[in-house]
Write a protein that holds these residues in place. Structure first.
Motif: not given
Length: 332
Positions: A281-285, A268-270, A291-295
């Motif tokens: 224009h990317i959305i999270i459907g 949601a932050e990335l 809240n999935l974390p990515i490193t």
């Protein structure tokens, strides 16, 4: 305004000085000015700053023509009710002009209230327009402006503070000086430091401050918070409460380093950062994915490569599918 203790909006005072108010707004301001000697004194101080700012704003190429017309109107000798009607400026011109004037007035107001000699005050304006620009301030501070950002500051810091005003986004490396705090005004938000590095971003009524080194005090009206490295605060225009949180990664400094550094950063932050960097224009459907974390670190990769990394990172129960619908990209 009949209540002498009720504050009046600065934007309305600007419109009043420009002669752009409606009849109802004209009466509102007139009533407020006459309600008390304090209000009249505040108005006269505001007008003094306005008059000083005209000469500065008139030097800016983009606003020359509009500002000249408004300058003539402000100094007309005709009473307000007898002025010949004049065509209103287009909304885009008004917004740009008002923003410039408020920015200038902010710096002048801060400076006038903290300068003890009678010397003239010159204000420097840096407009980054469509590219990243770096400014070296007279105290040794270094400011990097993101594109479409504006910074104003006095030619010399002569008083007890070092006041500047910002629109847009900038990374500050403030030269240490405990005897003379460095103060940034961003709309109605005040950032106060004595020597530190941090990023300020102001877009669409939202202001975000992220600290990299040192301690930063962020204030809005009666609310304030102190931030340490790795912390951030986000202030919405219509909210007065300030709440800080941990900044996971470094998404804010892409314009400085060309890198998007994710450290357990929620999708949601990335996603908003990707939209800004790539003009996408990317959305999270699926809300379950937010809240999935990515490193990882994205460094000047194509958007397709970034989306592939995201899809490959989350597999199994958290698998993400990238769906394209025209210009829209949906993460499901």
């Amino acid at each position: 305004m009949s209540n002498a203790n009720t504050p009046i909006d600065d934007d309305l005072l600007v419109k009043y000085l420009l002669g752009e108010v409606t009849p109802a707004e004209y009466i509102l301001v007139e009533n407020w000015i006459s309600a008390s000697t304090e209000n009249r004194s505040e108005y006269e101080r505001f007008k003094l700053i306005w008059d000083e700012s005209q000469q500065i704003a008139a030097a800016n190429v983009d606003e020359d023509a509009a500002y000249t017309r408004l300058h003539n109107r402000i100094h007309t000798n005709q009473p307000a009710q007898r002025q010949t009607p004049i065509r209103r400026l287009k909304t885009s011109h008004w917004i740009g002009l008002a923003a410039s004037v408020v920015l200038i007035c902010t710096v002048l107001w801060l400076t006038f209230n903290h300068v003890y000699d009678n010397g003239s005050i010159s204000v420097v304006k840096i407009d980054s327009r469509g590219k990243v620009r770096t400014a070296n301030l007279p105290d040794g501070s270094v400011i990097t402006l993101n594109s479409h950002s504006t910074l104003l500051y006095p030619e010399r810091f002569k008083g007890e503070i070092r006041p500047v005003s910002l629109q847009g986004e900038a990374f500050f490396k403030v030269a240490p000086d405990k005897s003379k705090p460095f103060i940034i005004k961003v709309n109605d938000v005040t950032v106060r430091v004595v020597g530190t590095s941090f990023n300020i971003k102001e877009r669409n009524g939202k202001t975000e401050v992220i600290v990299e080194t040192g301690i930063v005090k962020v204030s809005k009206k009666q609310s304030s918070v102190n931030l340490i490295p790795g912390e951030r605060v986000t202030i919405n225009k219509d909210e007065g409460v300030l709440s800080k949180e941990i900044s996971k990664g470094k998404l804010y400094n892409y314009y400085l380093t060309g890198e998007l550094i994710c450290d357990h950063t929620p999708l949601a932050e990335l996603v908003p950062a990707l939209n800004e960097v790539y003009g996408a224009h990317i959305i999270i459907g699926n809300k379950a994915l937010q809240n999935l974390p990515i490193t990882t670190v994205f460094k000047k990769q194509s958007l397709d490569d970034v989306l592939t990394v995201i899809a490959d990172t989350f597999e199994g129960t958290s698998k993400i599918t990238v769906v394209r619908k025209g210009k829209q990209i949906i993460l499901r």
